[in-house]
Design a protein around this motif. Structure first.
Motif, PDB file in Angstrom:
ATOM      1  N   CYS A   4       0.829  -1.200   0.000  1.00  0.00           N
ATOM      2  CA  CYS A   4       0.000   0.000   0.000  1.00  0.00           C
ATOM      3  C   CYS A   4       0.869   1.259   0.000  1.00  0.00           C
ATOM      4  N   CYS A   7      -0.023   3.160   3.830  1.00  0.00           N
ATOM      5  CA  CYS A   7       0.296   2.600   5.148  1.00  0.00           C
ATOM      6  C   CYS A   7       1.404   1.553   5.102  1.00  0.00           C
ATOM      7  N   CYS A  23      -4.543  -0.409   0.184  1.00  0.00           N
ATOM      8  CA  CYS A  23      -5.079  -1.626   0.790  1.00  0.00           C
ATOM      9  C   CYS A  23      -6.541  -1.471   1.185  1.00  0.00           C
ATOM     10  N   CYS A  27      -7.161   4.228   3.095  1.00  0.00           N
ATOM     11  CA  CYS A  27      -5.877   4.636   2.516  1.00  0.00           C
ATOM     12  C   CYS A  27      -6.095   5.384   1.197  1.00  0.00           C
TER      13      CYS A  27
HETATM   14 ZN    ZN Z   1      -3.030   1.003   3.321  1.00  0.00          ZN
END
Ligand code: ZN
Length: 77
Positions: A4, A7, A23, A27
């Motif tokens: 991702c 994150c 993800c 996000c």
């Molecule tokens: Zn993420």
């Protein structure tokens, strides 16, 4: 397996037709709103006092990462 962009978590998905950069909705929204916020901030012409308030807002936002008290459902470490 990809990671991702926000994150850093591994992205698990079944579709190989559309590779994902994020993800989760959180996000993806974070990146969307961050970019939108950046455009707005650049366009603003705040007074000195308002500039202080906005900087305070940004400071509180960044503290959400280290201070879990504002995140619902998250316990403090
Ligand atoms: Zn993420």
């Amino acid at each position: 397996m990809s990671v991702c962009h926000v994150c850093g978590c591994d992205i698990t998905h079944l579709s190989c037709f559309k590779p994902r950069s994020y993800c989760s909705d959180n996000c993806r929204n974070y990146m969307k709103y961050k970019n939108a916020l950046e455009r707005c901030i650049i366009a603003l012409k705040p007074t000195k006092e308002s500039r202080k308030i906005i900087k305070g807002d940004m400071f509180r936002l960044s503290n959400c990462l280290s201070n879990g008290t504002t995140l619902p459902g998250k316990l403090n470490d």
